[in-house]
Design a protein around this motif. Structure first.
Motif, PDB file in Angstrom:
ATOM      1  N   VAL A  24       0.833  -1.204   0.000  1.00 31.96           N
ATOM      2  CA  VAL A  24       0.000   0.000   0.000  1.00 31.96           C
ATOM      3  C   VAL A  24       0.869   1.256   0.000  1.00 31.96           C
ATOM      4  CG1 VAL A  24      -1.740   1.296   1.294  1.00 31.96           C
ATOM      5  CG2 VAL A  24      -1.896  -1.191   1.131  1.00 31.96           C
ATOM      6  N   ARG A  25       1.914   1.254   0.802  1.00 31.03           N
ATOM      7  CA  ARG A  25       2.782   2.429   0.894  1.00 31.03           C
ATOM      8  C   ARG A  25       3.597   2.639  -0.376  1.00 31.03           C
ATOM      9  NH1 ARG A  25       7.946   3.331   2.159  1.00 31.03           N
ATOM     10  NH2 ARG A  25       8.366   1.179   2.716  1.00 31.03           N
ATOM     11  N   VAL A  26       4.149   1.566  -0.941  1.00 28.09           N
ATOM     12  CA  VAL A  26       5.046   1.704  -2.088  1.00 28.09           C
ATOM     13  C   VAL A  26       4.275   1.821  -3.402  1.00 28.09           C
ATOM     14  CG1 VAL A  26       6.892   0.561  -3.387  1.00 28.09           C
ATOM     15  CG2 VAL A  26       6.914   0.504  -0.909  1.00 28.09           C
ATOM     16  N   LEU A  27       3.274   0.957  -3.611  1.00 27.21           N
ATOM     17  CA  LEU A  27       2.572   0.916  -4.884  1.00 27.21           C
ATOM     18  C   LEU A  27       1.148   1.459  -4.833  1.00 27.21           C
ATOM     19  CD1 LEU A  27       3.652  -2.640  -6.094  1.00 27.21           C
ATOM     20  CD2 LEU A  27       4.602  -0.445  -6.784  1.00 27.21           C
ATOM     21  N   GLY A  28       0.601   1.602  -3.651  1.00 30.97           N
ATOM     22  CA  GLY A  28      -0.782   2.071  -3.537  1.00 30.97           C
ATOM     23  C   GLY A  28      -1.789   0.990  -3.885  1.00 30.97           C
ATOM     24  N   LYS A  29      -1.409  -0.263  -3.763  1.00 33.65           N
ATOM     25  CA  LYS A  29      -2.301  -1.385  -4.064  1.00 33.65           C
ATOM     26  C   LYS A  29      -2.519  -2.216  -2.811  1.00 33.65           C
ATOM     27  CE  LYS A  29      -1.462  -2.422  -8.905  1.00 33.65           C
ATOM     28  NZ  LYS A  29      -1.068  -3.495  -9.832  1.00 33.65           N
ATOM     29  N   ALA A  30      -3.641  -2.899  -2.789  1.00 28.95           N
ATOM     30  CA  ALA A  30      -3.924  -3.816  -1.688  1.00 28.95           C
ATOM     31  C   ALA A  30      -2.999  -5.021  -1.802  1.00 28.95           C
ATOM     32  CB  ALA A  30      -5.382  -4.260  -1.745  1.00 28.95           C
ATOM     33  N   PRO A  31      -2.588  -5.597  -0.684  1.00 32.34           N
ATOM     34  CA  PRO A  31      -1.669  -6.739  -0.717  1.00 32.34           C
ATOM     35  C   PRO A  31      -2.184  -7.925  -1.541  1.00 32.34           C
ATOM     36  CG  PRO A  31      -1.801  -5.873   1.498  1.00 32.34           C
ATOM     37  CD  PRO A  31      -2.826  -5.142   0.684  1.00 32.34           C
ATOM     38  N   ALA A  32      -3.490  -8.114  -1.591  1.00 29.49           N
ATOM     39  CA  ALA A  32      -4.051  -9.245  -2.333  1.00 29.49           C
ATOM     40  C   ALA A  32      -3.972  -9.040  -3.847  1.00 29.49           C
ATOM     41  CB  ALA A  32      -5.500  -9.469  -1.916  1.00 29.49           C
ATOM     42  N   GLN A  33      -3.743  -7.816  -4.304  1.00 27.96           N
ATOM     43  CA  GLN A  33      -3.768  -7.502  -5.734  1.00 27.96           C
ATOM     44  C   GLN A  33      -2.386  -7.441  -6.384  1.00 27.96           C
ATOM     45  OE1 GLN A  33      -5.766  -3.755  -5.782  1.00 27.96           O
ATOM     46  NE2 GLN A  33      -7.811  -4.664  -5.712  1.00 27.96           N
ATOM     47  N   ILE A  34      -1.313  -7.626  -5.634  1.00 25.26           N
ATOM     48  CA  ILE A  34       0.011  -7.469  -6.231  1.00 25.26           C
ATOM     49  C   ILE A  34       0.471  -8.759  -6.902  1.00 25.26           C
ATOM     50  CG2 ILE A  34       0.742  -5.624  -4.684  1.00 25.26           C
ATOM     51  CD1 ILE A  34       2.303  -7.660  -3.099  1.00 25.26           C
ATOM     52  N   THR A  35       1.299  -8.603  -7.938  1.00 28.85           N
ATOM     53  CA  THR A  35       1.830  -9.733  -8.689  1.00 28.85           C
ATOM     54  C   THR A  35       3.272  -9.995  -8.265  1.00 28.85           C
ATOM     55  OG1 THR A  35       2.668  -8.332 -10.461  1.00 28.85           O
ATOM     56  CG2 THR A  35       0.384  -9.098 -10.663  1.00 28.85           C
ATOM     57  N   GLY A  36       3.864 -11.027  -8.842  1.00 32.74           N
ATOM     58  CA  GLY A  36       5.251 -11.347  -8.551  1.00 32.74           C
ATOM     59  C   GLY A  36       6.199 -10.248  -8.987  1.00 32.74           C
ATOM     60  N   ALA A  37       5.929  -9.629 -10.123  1.00 36.76           N
ATOM     61  CA  ALA A  37       6.772  -8.535 -10.605  1.00 36.76           C
ATOM     62  C   ALA A  37       6.683  -7.334  -9.664  1.00 36.76           C
ATOM     63  CB  ALA A  37       6.362  -8.133 -12.014  1.00 36.76           C
ATOM     64  N   GLU A  38       5.512  -7.106  -9.113  1.00 36.53           N
ATOM     65  CA  GLU A  38       5.355  -5.990  -8.182  1.00 36.53           C
ATOM     66  C   GLU A  38       6.043  -6.275  -6.846  1.00 36.53           C
ATOM     67  OE1 GLU A  38       1.241  -4.108  -9.904  1.00 36.53           O
ATOM     68  OE2 GLU A  38       1.118  -5.759  -8.483  1.00 36.53           O
ATOM     69  N   LEU A  39       6.155  -7.555  -6.479  1.00 39.76           N
ATOM     70  CA  LEU A  39       6.940  -7.895  -5.293  1.00 39.76           C
ATOM     71  C   LEU A  39       8.399  -7.498  -5.498  1.00 39.76           C
ATOM     72  CD1 LEU A  39       5.600 -11.397  -4.171  1.00 39.76           C
ATOM     73  CD2 LEU A  39       5.426  -9.246  -2.927  1.00 39.76           C
ATOM     74  N   THR A  40       8.882  -7.657  -6.726  1.00 40.25           N
ATOM     75  CA  THR A  40      10.244  -7.242  -7.051  1.00 40.25           C
ATOM     76  C   THR A  40      10.392  -5.737  -6.906  1.00 40.25           C
ATOM     77  OG1 THR A  40      10.455  -9.074  -8.581  1.00 40.25           O
ATOM     78  CG2 THR A  40      12.028  -7.280  -8.841  1.00 40.25           C
ATOM     79  N   THR A  41       9.403  -4.998  -7.376  1.00 42.62           N
ATOM     80  CA  THR A  41       9.435  -3.532  -7.260  1.00 42.62           C
ATOM     81  C   THR A  41       9.446  -3.108  -5.794  1.00 42.62           C
ATOM     82  OG1 THR A  41       8.214  -3.356  -9.335  1.00 42.62           O
ATOM     83  CG2 THR A  41       8.244  -1.401  -7.921  1.00 42.62           C
ATOM     84  N   ILE A  42       8.618  -3.750  -4.994  1.00 42.39           N
ATOM     85  CA  ILE A  42       8.578  -3.427  -3.563  1.00 42.39           C
ATOM     86  C   ILE A  42       9.926  -3.755  -2.917  1.00 42.39           C
ATOM     87  CG2 ILE A  42       7.492  -4.005  -1.363  1.00 42.39           C
ATOM     88  CD1 ILE A  42       4.919  -4.596  -2.977  1.00 42.39           C
ATOM     89  N   THR A  43      10.492  -4.902  -3.268  1.00 39.86           N
ATOM     90  CA  THR A  43      11.792  -5.291  -2.719  1.00 39.86           C
ATOM     91  C   THR A  43      12.852  -4.267  -3.068  1.00 39.86           C
ATOM     92  OG1 THR A  43      11.201  -7.613  -2.915  1.00 39.86           O
ATOM     93  CG2 THR A  43      13.532  -7.108  -2.683  1.00 39.86           C
ATOM     94  N   ASN A  44      12.884  -3.846  -4.323  1.00 38.03           N
ATOM     95  CA  ASN A  44      13.873  -2.845  -4.745  1.00 38.03           C
ATOM     96  C   ASN A  44      13.677  -1.529  -4.001  1.00 38.03           C
ATOM     97  OD1 ASN A  44      15.096  -4.592  -6.513  1.00 38.03           O
ATOM     98  ND2 ASN A  44      13.894  -3.930  -8.269  1.00 38.03           N
ATOM     99  N   ALA A  45      12.432  -1.121  -3.791  1.00 36.00           N
ATOM    100  CA  ALA A  45      12.161   0.125  -3.068  1.00 36.00           C
ATOM    101  C   ALA A  45      12.624   0.027  -1.627  1.00 36.00           C
ATOM    102  CB  ALA A  45      10.669   0.455  -3.128  1.00 36.00           C
ATOM    103  N   LEU A  46      12.353  -1.102  -0.980  1.00 34.99           N
ATOM    104  CA  LEU A  46      12.769  -1.270   0.414  1.00 34.99           C
ATOM    105  C   LEU A  46      14.287  -1.330   0.546  1.00 34.99           C
ATOM    106  CD1 LEU A  46      10.113  -3.821   1.735  1.00 34.99           C
ATOM    107  CD2 LEU A  46      10.194  -1.359   2.092  1.00 34.99           C
ATOM    108  N   LEU A  47      14.956  -1.993  -0.396  1.00 33.73           N
ATOM    109  CA  LEU A  47      16.419  -2.041  -0.358  1.00 33.73           C
ATOM    110  C   LEU A  47      17.015  -0.655  -0.563  1.00 33.73           C
ATOM    111  CD1 LEU A  47      17.111  -5.323  -2.324  1.00 33.73           C
ATOM    112  CD2 LEU A  47      17.465  -4.915   0.108  1.00 33.73           C
ATOM    113  N   TYR A  48      16.427   0.130  -1.461  1.00 35.01           N
ATOM    114  CA  TYR A  48      16.916   1.488  -1.701  1.00 35.01           C
ATOM    115  C   TYR A  48      16.726   2.353  -0.459  1.00 35.01           C
ATOM    116  CZ  TYR A  48      17.453   6.087  -3.794  1.00 35.01           C
ATOM    117  OH  TYR A  48      17.862   7.361  -4.066  1.00 35.01           O
ATOM    118  N   GLU A  49      15.560   2.251   0.179  1.00 32.65           N
ATOM    119  CA  GLU A  49      15.317   3.016   1.399  1.00 32.65           C
ATOM    120  C   GLU A  49      16.300   2.629   2.490  1.00 32.65           C
ATOM    121  OE1 GLU A  49      11.264   2.159   2.292  1.00 32.65           O
ATOM    122  OE2 GLU A  49      10.490   3.456   0.705  1.00 32.65           O
ATOM    123  N   HIS A  50      16.579   1.336   2.610  1.00 30.51           N
ATOM    124  CA  HIS A  50      17.530   0.869   3.618  1.00 30.51           C
ATOM    125  C   HIS A  50      18.933   1.414   3.324  1.00 30.51           C
ATOM    126  CE1 HIS A  50      19.471  -1.731   6.513  1.00 30.51           C
ATOM    127  NE2 HIS A  50      20.291  -2.133   5.567  1.00 30.51           N
TER     128      HIS A  50
END
Length: 107
Positions: A22-48
């Protein structure tokens, strides 16, 4: 260039990534795909990476690390006072100089 690779995520890691959907993509957790998990991972790694870089720039990191070392030991007792390490003559005084500069800037 990025490569497409399949990796297996542990359930607790996938759940953690979905919490941030929700914070990174603005989508509900049930609606995200595998590719979007990659995007979230990259965003969290960059923030870290940004947070770690900022933390390294703070001159009081040594004091914070010393304090967390006391807390991590879980053997703090009032009968044994905690003491700071004694500086030897050959020690580098850059930290002290940076701390003094910080106080001069704020004054």
């Amino acid at each position: 260039m990025a490569e497409n690779r399949r990796v297996r995520l542990e359930p607790h890691i996938e759940e953690y990534l979905q919490i941030h959907a929700v914070r990174v993509l603005g989508k509900a957790p049930a609606q995200i795909t595998g590719a979007e998990l990659t995007t979230i991972t990259n965003a969290l790694l960059y923030e870290h990476k940004l947070a770690h870089g900022l933390l390294k720039q703070i001159p009081l990191v040594r004091v914070f690390n010393w304090f967390t070392g006391l807390v991590d030991n879980k053997t703090i007792s009032p009968s044994v006072p905690a003491s700071l390490p004694i500086k030897s003559e050959s020690e580098n005084y850059d930290f002290d100089a940076q701390l003094g500069d910080l106080f001069e800037e704020s004054a």
